[in-house]
Design a protein around this motif. Structure first.
Motif, PDB file in Angstrom:
ATOM      1  N   ASP A  88       4.823  -2.392  -4.504  1.00 23.16           N
ATOM      2  CA  ASP A  88       4.250  -0.944  -4.374  1.00 23.16           C
ATOM      3  C   ASP A  88       2.862  -0.781  -4.905  1.00 23.16           C
ATOM      4  O   ASP A  88       2.261   0.387  -4.954  1.00 23.16           O
ATOM      5  CB  ASP A  88       5.312  -0.307  -5.768  1.00 23.16           C
ATOM      6  CG  ASP A  88       6.891  -0.232  -5.108  1.00 23.16           C
ATOM      7  OD1 ASP A  88       6.818  -0.106  -4.033  1.00 23.16           O
ATOM      8  OD2 ASP A  88       7.414   0.000  -5.955  1.00 23.16           O
ATOM      9  N   SER A  89       2.145  -1.660  -5.338  1.00 26.68           N
ATOM     10  CA  SER A  89       0.680  -1.473  -5.618  1.00 26.68           C
ATOM     11  C   SER A  89      -0.134  -1.682  -4.561  1.00 26.68           C
ATOM     12  O   SER A  89      -1.292  -1.479  -4.721  1.00 26.68           O
ATOM     13  CB  SER A  89       0.555  -2.656  -6.864  1.00 26.68           C
ATOM     14  OG  SER A  89       1.139  -2.517  -7.989  1.00 26.68           O
ATOM     15  N   SER A  90       0.371  -2.198  -3.305  1.00 25.87           N
ATOM     16  CA  SER A  90      -0.309  -2.483  -2.165  1.00 25.87           C
ATOM     17  C   SER A  90      -1.315  -1.218  -1.794  1.00 25.87           C
ATOM     18  O   SER A  90      -2.523  -1.512  -1.314  1.00 25.87           O
ATOM     19  CB  SER A  90       0.254  -2.947  -1.249  1.00 25.87           C
ATOM     20  OG  SER A  90      -0.225  -4.205  -0.267  1.00 25.87           O
ATOM     21  N   GLY A  91      -0.798  -0.210  -1.801  1.00 26.07           N
ATOM     22  CA  GLY A  91      -1.254   1.307  -1.207  1.00 26.07           C
ATOM     23  C   GLY A  91      -2.406   1.487  -2.142  1.00 26.07           C
ATOM     24  O   GLY A  91      -3.716   1.763  -1.507  1.00 26.07           O
ATOM     25  N   THR A 128      10.665   5.799   1.746  1.00 24.58           N
ATOM     26  CA  THR A 128      11.319   7.329   1.825  1.00 24.58           C
ATOM     27  C   THR A 128      11.063   7.557   3.307  1.00 24.58           C
ATOM     28  O   THR A 128      12.055   8.555   3.905  1.00 24.58           O
ATOM     29  CB  THR A 128      10.571   8.163   0.749  1.00 24.58           C
ATOM     30  OG1 THR A 128      10.982   7.755  -0.539  1.00 24.58           O
ATOM     31  CG2 THR A 128      11.076   9.607   0.874  1.00 24.58           C
ATOM     32  N   GLY A 129      10.024   7.407   3.926  1.00 27.18           N
ATOM     33  CA  GLY A 129       9.652   7.729   5.301  1.00 27.18           C
ATOM     34  C   GLY A 129       9.211   6.271   5.690  1.00 27.18           C
ATOM     35  O   GLY A 129       9.326   5.228   5.171  1.00 27.18           O
ATOM     36  N   SER A 130       9.026   6.145   7.057  1.00 23.04           N
ATOM     37  CA  SER A 130       8.603   4.938   7.841  1.00 23.04           C
ATOM     38  C   SER A 130       7.327   5.418   8.665  1.00 23.04           C
ATOM     39  O   SER A 130       7.531   6.092   9.563  1.00 23.04           O
ATOM     40  CB  SER A 130       9.519   4.652   8.762  1.00 23.04           C
ATOM     41  OG  SER A 130       9.418   3.363   9.203  1.00 23.04           O
ATOM     42  N   GLY A 131       6.371   4.940   8.312  1.00 24.60           N
ATOM     43  CA  GLY A 131       5.173   4.818   9.001  1.00 24.60           C
ATOM     44  C   GLY A 131       4.564   3.499   8.967  1.00 24.60           C
ATOM     45  O   GLY A 131       5.216   2.596   8.597  1.00 24.60           O
ATOM     46  N   SER A 132       3.148   3.264   9.552  1.00 28.79           N
ATOM     47  CA  SER A 132       2.572   2.094   9.814  1.00 28.79           C
ATOM     48  C   SER A 132       1.156   2.110   9.652  1.00 28.79           C
ATOM     49  O   SER A 132       0.553   3.168   9.846  1.00 28.79           O
ATOM     50  CB  SER A 132       3.101   1.076  11.065  1.00 28.79           C
ATOM     51  OG  SER A 132       2.404   1.536  12.086  1.00 28.79           O
ATOM     52  N   ALA A 165      -0.620   4.027   4.709  1.00 32.10           N
ATOM     53  CA  ALA A 165      -0.105   2.811   5.445  1.00 32.10           C
ATOM     54  C   ALA A 165      -1.268   2.176   6.029  1.00 32.10           C
ATOM     55  O   ALA A 165      -1.049   0.654   5.935  1.00 32.10           O
ATOM     56  CB  ALA A 165       0.644   3.304   6.687  1.00 32.10           C
ATOM     57  N   ASN A 166      -2.377   2.715   6.260  1.00 32.65           N
ATOM     58  CA  ASN A 166      -3.691   1.779   6.602  1.00 32.65           C
ATOM     59  C   ASN A 166      -4.059   1.282   5.268  1.00 32.65           C
ATOM     60  O   ASN A 166      -4.390  -0.010   5.512  1.00 32.65           O
ATOM     61  CB  ASN A 166      -4.934   2.768   7.214  1.00 32.65           C
ATOM     62  CG  ASN A 166      -4.442   3.104   8.790  1.00 32.65           C
ATOM     63  OD1 ASN A 166      -3.642   2.445   9.161  1.00 32.65           O
ATOM     64  ND2 ASN A 166      -5.074   4.174   8.984  1.00 32.65           N
TER      65      ASN A 166
END
Length: 297
Positions: free
Chosen positions: A285-288, A132-136, A106-107
Motif C-alpha cells: 500500500d506504500s508503493s503509490g 477498489t478499482g482496477s487501473g494500471s 497507477a503510474n
C-alpha cells in the motif's frame, strides 16, 4: 530529500524519502471531500509537517486518481471528481511556492516498483492495481509513461478482451461502457460478481475463505475472476510485452493468483513461449506514495 503525496478519495498521505530511498517521515489526513481548496490546504499542511519534522526541504511529487491533460493542463478522468477541470499543478505551485510533478496514482505504483521494488532493473514494468478499482501504469526505465494524450496505461477503461458468450455485453460502468476491466477485474467487481450469484455481499477475503474450504459457488466466482484478469493481462502482453507485471491493491494479496494466472493467460498469448513474471508489489500500500516521491528521480 524527496516528498511524495498520494491524494486519494478518503485520505491524503505524505512520505519523505532520503536520497537512498529510506523513509524519514510519514503522515496522513482525511481527504476534504468535495472541497478542492481544502485539499490544497491539506497538501500544504502535510508538506509543512514533513519539512518541520525532518529539518529539510524536499522536491514534491503527487499521485492522483486521474491525470493532467497534455492539451489543457487540467485534471481529467479523476474519480475524486471535484479535482476534474482544475489546473492542479499550477494551483499547488502557487500555494507551495515550488514546482510539483503530478502523475496518475497507477503510474506512481509503476515508478515505485520499477525503482526499488518488484520490477527493479526491468526496462518495461506494467503495474496493475486490483483494488477498489482496477487501473494500471507503465514505467519505462523507471520513468512514468504518460503517453501523447495522457492516457498511457489506462487499461481499466477497456472492455475485458475475448468476451465469452455468457459475458456479453457485460455490466455498465462509471466510464460509460460495458464489461470493462475496471468493473470486472477490481476487488469490487469480484465482490459484486459473488453478490449477483448469491444475493450476499461479502468481502474479498471472505469469498476466498469459502473458496479454500471447497465452496462451489466461491470457487466458480474465483475461476471467473482469474479468467477475466488473465485475458486482460494477455492483451497487455501481446501489445506491450513488458518485462514484468506487478500487481498492487487488495486482490494482489491472494497468493493463488500468482500460480493460476500464467496458465490461464497462455491460450491468449501470441507466442510459443511466455515466461514474463507476475509479481506482488514489494511496497504494498506504500508503493503509490513512494512512487510520487520518486517522480523526481
Amino acid at each position: 530529500m524527496r516528498l511524495g503525496i498520494d491524494w486519494g478519495g478518503t485520505k491524503i498521505e505524505i512520505i519523505a524519502l532520503s536520497q537512498d530511498g529510506a523513509e524519514m517521515f510519514r503522515q496522513r489526513v482525511d481527504t476534504p471531500r468535495d472541497d478542492y481548496v481544502g485539499c490544497l490546504q491539506a497538501v500544504k499542511f502535510l508538506v509543512g509537517a514533513a519539512e518541520t519534522a525532518t529539518g529539510e526541504t524536499g522536491t514534491l511529487g503527487l499521485g492522483i486518481p486521474g491525470s493532467l491533460s497534455p492539451k489543457s493542463g487540467l485534471v481529467k478522468n479523476a474519480n475524486s471528481t471535484w479535482m476534474n477541470g482544475k489546473p492542479l499543478d499550477k494551483d499547488l505551485e502557487s500555494v507551495l511556492g515550488r514546482p510539483v510533478r503530478i502523475q496518475n496514482d497507477a503510474n506512481c505504483l509503476a515508478v515505485s516498483e520499477a525503482t526499488d521494488g518488484a520490477g527493479a532493473g526491468a526496462h518495461v514494468v506494467h503495474a496493475i492495481i486490483i483494488g477498489t478499482g482496477s487501473g494500471s501504469g507503465i514505467a519505462i526505465d523507471a520513468k512514468a509513461h504518460l503517453g501523447a494524450n495522457g492516457i498511457g496505461g489506462e487499461w481499466g477503461a477497456i472492455t475485458v478482451p475475448w468476451l465469452k458468450s455468457d459475458e456479453f455485453p457485460g455490466p455498465d460502468s462509471w466510464i460509460g461502457h460495458k464489461g470493462v476491466i475496471d468493473r470486472w477485474c477490481s476487488g469490487t467487481g469480484f465482490q459484486l460478481d459473488y453478490k449477483e450469484k448469491t444475493g450476499n455481499l461479502l468481502k474479498g477475503h471472505e469469498i476466498m475463505a469459502l473458496k479454500r474450504s471447497g465452496d462451489p459457488v466461491a470457487s466458480e466466482i474465483y475461476a471467473r475472476y482469474v479468467s477475466r484478469l488473465a485475458r486482460s493481462l494477455a492483451m497487455s502482453a501481446n501489445l506491450l510485452d513488458p518485462d514484468v507485471f506487478v500487481l498492487g491493491g487488495g486482490m494482489s494479496n491472494i497468493d493463488e493468483l500468482y500460480q493460476d494466472l500464467p496458465p490461464a493467460m497462455a491460450p491468449y498469448i501470441f507466442s510459443d513461449t511466455f515466461d514474463t513474471p507476475i509479481r506482488r508489489a514489494v511496497h504494498g500500500d506504500s508503493s503509490g506514495v513512494r512512487g510520487a516521491a520518486w517522480l523526481w528521480n
